[in-house]
Structure formats: C-alpha cells, structure tokens
Design an enzyme around this catalytic site. Structure first.
Site, PDB file in Angstrom:
ATOM      1  N   ASP A  17       3.274 -13.693   2.236  1.00  0.00           N
ATOM      2  CA  ASP A  17       3.345 -12.311   1.741  1.00  0.00           C
ATOM      3  C   ASP A  17       3.786 -12.368   0.277  1.00  0.00           C
ATOM      4  O   ASP A  17       4.185 -13.419  -0.223  1.00  0.00           O
ATOM      5  CB  ASP A  17       4.376 -11.517   2.566  1.00  0.00           C
ATOM      6  CG  ASP A  17       4.543 -10.085   2.080  1.00  0.00           C
ATOM      7  OD1 ASP A  17       3.520  -9.409   1.841  1.00  0.00           O
ATOM      8  OD2 ASP A  17       5.695  -9.624   1.921  1.00  0.00           O
ATOM      9  N   TYR A  49       2.984  -6.890  -5.136  1.00  0.00           N
ATOM     10  CA  TYR A  49       1.535  -6.993  -5.357  1.00  0.00           C
ATOM     11  C   TYR A  49       0.911  -5.601  -5.525  1.00  0.00           C
ATOM     12  O   TYR A  49      -0.190  -5.479  -6.073  1.00  0.00           O
ATOM     13  CB  TYR A  49       0.864  -7.644  -4.141  1.00  0.00           C
ATOM     14  CG  TYR A  49       0.970  -9.153  -4.018  1.00  0.00           C
ATOM     15  CD1 TYR A  49       1.573  -9.937  -5.006  1.00  0.00           C
ATOM     16  CD2 TYR A  49       0.443  -9.797  -2.887  1.00  0.00           C
ATOM     17  CE1 TYR A  49       1.646 -11.321  -4.859  1.00  0.00           C
ATOM     18  CE2 TYR A  49       0.510 -11.173  -2.746  1.00  0.00           C
ATOM     19  CZ  TYR A  49       1.111 -11.931  -3.729  1.00  0.00           C
ATOM     20  OH  TYR A  49       1.168 -13.296  -3.578  1.00  0.00           O
ATOM     21  N   GLY A  50       1.593  -4.582  -4.992  1.00  0.00           N
ATOM     22  CA  GLY A  50       0.992  -3.261  -4.824  1.00  0.00           C
ATOM     23  C   GLY A  50       0.372  -2.647  -6.067  1.00  0.00           C
ATOM     24  O   GLY A  50      -0.630  -1.965  -5.988  1.00  0.00           O
ATOM     25  N   CYS A  80       0.323  -9.582   4.674  1.00  0.00           N
ATOM     26  CA  CYS A  80       0.417  -8.645   3.562  1.00  0.00           C
ATOM     27  C   CYS A  80      -0.858  -7.796   3.566  1.00  0.00           C
ATOM     28  O   CYS A  80      -1.961  -8.346   3.476  1.00  0.00           O
ATOM     29  CB  CYS A  80       0.516  -9.448   2.264  1.00  0.00           C
ATOM     30  SG  CYS A  80       0.457  -8.442   0.775  1.00  0.00           S
ATOM     31  N   ASN A  81      -0.699  -6.494   3.677  1.00  0.00           N
ATOM     32  CA  ASN A  81      -1.865  -5.611   3.686  1.00  0.00           C
ATOM     33  C   ASN A  81      -2.622  -5.680   2.359  1.00  0.00           C
ATOM     34  O   ASN A  81      -3.853  -5.659   2.334  1.00  0.00           O
ATOM     35  CB  ASN A  81      -1.424  -4.158   3.912  1.00  0.00           C
ATOM     36  CG  ASN A  81      -0.874  -3.920   5.295  1.00  0.00           C
ATOM     37  OD1 ASN A  81      -1.570  -3.472   6.183  1.00  0.00           O
ATOM     38  ND2 ASN A  81       0.406  -4.223   5.503  1.00  0.00           N
ATOM     39  N   THR A  82      -1.863  -5.751   1.257  1.00  0.00           N
ATOM     40  CA  THR A  82      -2.491  -5.720  -0.066  1.00  0.00           C
ATOM     41  C   THR A  82      -3.338  -6.968  -0.287  1.00  0.00           C
ATOM     42  O   THR A  82      -4.474  -6.886  -0.776  1.00  0.00           O
ATOM     43  CB  THR A  82      -1.397  -5.605  -1.156  1.00  0.00           C
ATOM     44  OG1 THR A  82      -0.449  -4.599  -0.763  1.00  0.00           O
ATOM     45  CG2 THR A  82      -1.987  -5.235  -2.497  1.00  0.00           C
ATOM     46  N   CYS A 193       2.254  -1.338   5.091  1.00  0.00           N
ATOM     47  CA  CYS A 193       2.801  -2.400   4.237  1.00  0.00           C
ATOM     48  C   CYS A 193       3.831  -3.135   5.071  1.00  0.00           C
ATOM     49  O   CYS A 193       4.666  -2.500   5.741  1.00  0.00           O
ATOM     50  CB  CYS A 193       3.459  -1.799   2.998  1.00  0.00           C
ATOM     51  SG  CYS A 193       4.423  -2.989   2.023  1.00  0.00           S
ATOM     52  N   THR A 194       3.795  -4.458   5.055  1.00  0.00           N
ATOM     53  CA  THR A 194       4.659  -5.226   5.959  1.00  0.00           C
ATOM     54  C   THR A 194       6.133  -5.162   5.560  1.00  0.00           C
ATOM     55  O   THR A 194       6.994  -5.563   6.346  1.00  0.00           O
ATOM     56  CB  THR A 194       4.193  -6.693   6.027  1.00  0.00           C
ATOM     57  OG1 THR A 194       4.108  -7.226   4.689  1.00  0.00           O
ATOM     58  CG2 THR A 194       2.829  -6.794   6.695  1.00  0.00           C
ATOM     59  N   HIS A 195       6.437  -4.669   4.373  1.00  0.00           N
ATOM     60  CA  HIS A 195       7.844  -4.479   4.012  1.00  0.00           C
ATOM     61  C   HIS A 195       8.482  -3.311   4.787  1.00  0.00           C
ATOM     62  O   HIS A 195       9.679  -3.318   5.052  1.00  0.00           O
ATOM     63  CB  HIS A 195       7.977  -4.172   2.512  1.00  0.00           C
ATOM     64  CG  HIS A 195       7.895  -5.365   1.615  1.00  0.00           C
ATOM     65  ND1 HIS A 195       6.724  -6.038   1.380  1.00  0.00           N
ATOM     66  CD2 HIS A 195       8.851  -6.017   0.891  1.00  0.00           C
ATOM     67  CE1 HIS A 195       6.948  -7.042   0.537  1.00  0.00           C
ATOM     68  NE2 HIS A 195       8.228  -7.051   0.223  1.00  0.00           N
TER      69      HIS A 195
HETATM   70  N1  DGL Z   1       4.073  -6.476   1.961  1.00  0.00           N
HETATM   71  C1  DGL Z   1       2.924  -6.164   1.226  1.00  0.00           C
HETATM   72  C2  DGL Z   1       1.880  -5.363   1.949  1.00  0.00           C
HETATM   73  O1  DGL Z   1       1.848  -5.381   3.148  1.00  0.00           O
HETATM   74  C3  DGL Z   1       2.960  -6.042  -0.246  1.00  0.00           C
HETATM   75  C4  DGL Z   1       3.961  -5.147  -0.877  1.00  0.00           C
HETATM   76  C5  DGL Z   1       3.912  -5.381  -2.370  1.00  0.00           C
HETATM   77  O2  DGL Z   1       4.102  -6.531  -2.774  1.00  0.00           O
HETATM   78  O3  DGL Z   1       3.652  -4.430  -3.124  1.00  0.00           O
HETATM   79  O4  DGL Z   1       1.051  -4.746   1.345  1.00  0.00           O
END
Ligand code: DGL
Length: 289
Positions: A17, A49-50, A80-82, A193-195
């Site tokens: 991630d 990453y967003g 990570c979704n992104t 988002c996995t966060h």
């Molecule tokens: N945890 C990430 C996701 O699922 C990325 C969050 C990020 O880095 O902006 O998209």
C-alpha cells in the site's frame, strides 16, 4: 522486465500500500490464512497516493511489485484502491503467472446493502477519477439501479499515516466528508480506501450524528479480499501447509520506527521492519530492525 521463476507454496505473499492502510487488509488475511508467511510493503515516503498522477502511482506500484518479486513472493495483494485502479492491469500483464489480488471500492455489496438506493463512496481523488472506478460504478448502477454518491477525501489518509485516529482534526475532516453524503440521502457508506477502516468509529459516529436516527451500513472489503486470495492460492495449489507459526516482515520507504509503531498500534504485532531505498529501484538499505 520478464517474469521471475515461479515460487512454491512455502513462499510468502506480498502485500503493499502507499502506507499503513494496507494493514487493514493484512489483518483479515492473517485471520483467514494463518499459515501464510506475509511480507508487507508500506511506500510511506511516497504517501499519500490519492492526489498523485496516474503515471506516478503506476510507476511506484510497478517498482514495488518488482521488489516483492525479488523477495520471492508467490502471490501479491495490491492493498490499495488507488494503486489497484491505475496499475493492477499492468502488473498482471507483466507477471502473467503470478496470482495478483486487488482492492476496489465495494460497490456491489454497497448496492446490495442499501435500502433507499443511495450509496456514499469515500475514497481518494485518484480512485474516484480513475476509468476503472467509473466503469465499475456505471456497471453496478446499471445492474442494480443503485445511485453512487462519490466523495473524494483529500487529507484523510494523511491523518491515519500520522496516527491521528481519534484527534479533533481527523473527526472534523471525517464530518466534512460524511455529513453531506448522509444529508443527500445515503444510508450506506463504502470505505473505498484501505486507510479508512482504522477510523471506522469516527466514520460511524459522524454518520449517525447526521442520520437523524436512521440506520447506516458501512462496507469494508478487507475480508472479501482475503477470501479472494484464499481462492487463488487454492486453485493454484499454493496454500502453505506449514504447521510452524507463520512469519510477518515489513518494508518501508519511510521511517522504520514509524511503521513499527503503526504495526503495534493498529495490529498489536511487532514484525521486523526494514527500511528500503525510496527511489524507483527499491533497494534494501539496511538489515531488519
Ligand atoms: N490506502 C490507499 C487506498 O486504498 C491510498 C491512500 C493514499 O495514499 O492516498 O486508496
């Protein structure tokens, strides 16, 4: 780069991630597949990453995938979704025999759960702007009639990276993103988002405060991702049959002490953590700490 030699059932699974968010996916993987050794990679020097361009995120995801392959992983979870949105097709193409599982906002379970037909989706700007997300949204909307209200959440993953899971600043941000979705009629919220599972209590509190007594359902796909990994490993006879306790080790391009603290705080685990060069080639810089 060409594909590396296929590895066997005893090899670890790589999970990555932008930072600590993927630990919310690692948790159900450990629960469902307790015999699997896991390598976790947090790209914290490049988080979040967003708000980055698709090209930047895709390049990071490719570099991390190559690094994990060099560590001998038998399967990979893009937690990570992104990164899934912009890089999973390219990773699968580059490593065609590697089982690769991605994470996407749970629109299908969201559509199944909503009673009023309106589903709020909390995710990064990058995920929501991606073609992959928009195609999934249109497909599920057409199939189910559900309406998806997208809410980009700039700054939220950062709060979680900083460990601010309950601070007033995080609560205020959550309220800013969640309240309009509930006021616009959503009765279901998808954590895209996995966060975000790490601030579930704040999200629920905010939703309930805005909902006027209405029930709100929150969808997280961590367990579904773990099941998909289990299916792929089973299909390819790659499940680890070891009886010894499984191992977990972590890599970060950021600060290794911060990732150690995050593992402790978020998972109550103390894996060895190794600092990795933040550059494209992801070279290990030091031994595990
Ligand atoms: N945890 C990430 C996701 O699922 C990325 C969050 C990020 O880095 O902006 O998209």
């Amino acid at each position: 780069m060409t594909e590396t030699t296929p590895t066997g059932a005893n090899a670890p699974v790589g999970v990555f991630d932008s930072g600590v968010g993927g630990l919310s996916v690692l948790r159900p993987i450990r629960a469902l597949l307790p015999h699997e050794d896991l390598l976790y990679f947090a790209d914290s020097a490049h988080a979040p990453y967003g708000g980055k361009s698709e090209a930047e995120v895709a390049a990071r995801a490719q570099a991390i995938a190559a690094f994990l392959l060099e560590q001998g992983v038998k399967a990979m979870v893009v937690a990570c979704n992104t990164a899934t949105a912009v890089a999973i097709d390219a990773i699968r193409k580059r490593y065609p025999s590697l089982p690769v599982v991605g994470v996407e906002p749970g629109l299908k379970p969201g559509a199944a759960a909503t009673r009023c037909g309106k589903v709020g989706v909390l995710a990064t700007e990058g995920t929501l702007a991606s073609q992959r997300f928009q195609a999934l949204r249109d497909q599920i909307a057409a199939a189910t009639g559900a309406q998806f209200l997208a809410m980009p959440c700039p700054g939220l993953a950062d709060q979680i990276e900083k460990g601010e899971l309950r601070s007033a600043a995080t609560a205020a941000l959550v309220a800013r993103f969640v309240t309009p979705l509930i006021r616009d009629g959503a009765d279901t919220l998808v954590l895209g988002c996995t966060h975000y599972p790490f601030i579930l209590p704040l999200i629920e509190e905010s939703a309930l405060a805005a909902a006027d007594g209405k029930d709100i359902t929150v969808i997280d796909t961590g367990t579904a991702v773990a099941r998909q990994l289990q299916r792929l490993l089973e299909q390819r006879a790659l499940l680890n049959a070891q009886t010894a306790p499984s191992a977990l080790a972590a890599f970060t391009t950021g600060n290794s002490a911060s990732l150690s603290r995050a593992c402790e705080r978020l998972l109550q685990l103390s894996p060895p953590v190794m600092k990795v060069d933040a550059q494209e080639n992801c070279q290990p810089e030091a031994k595990f700490v």
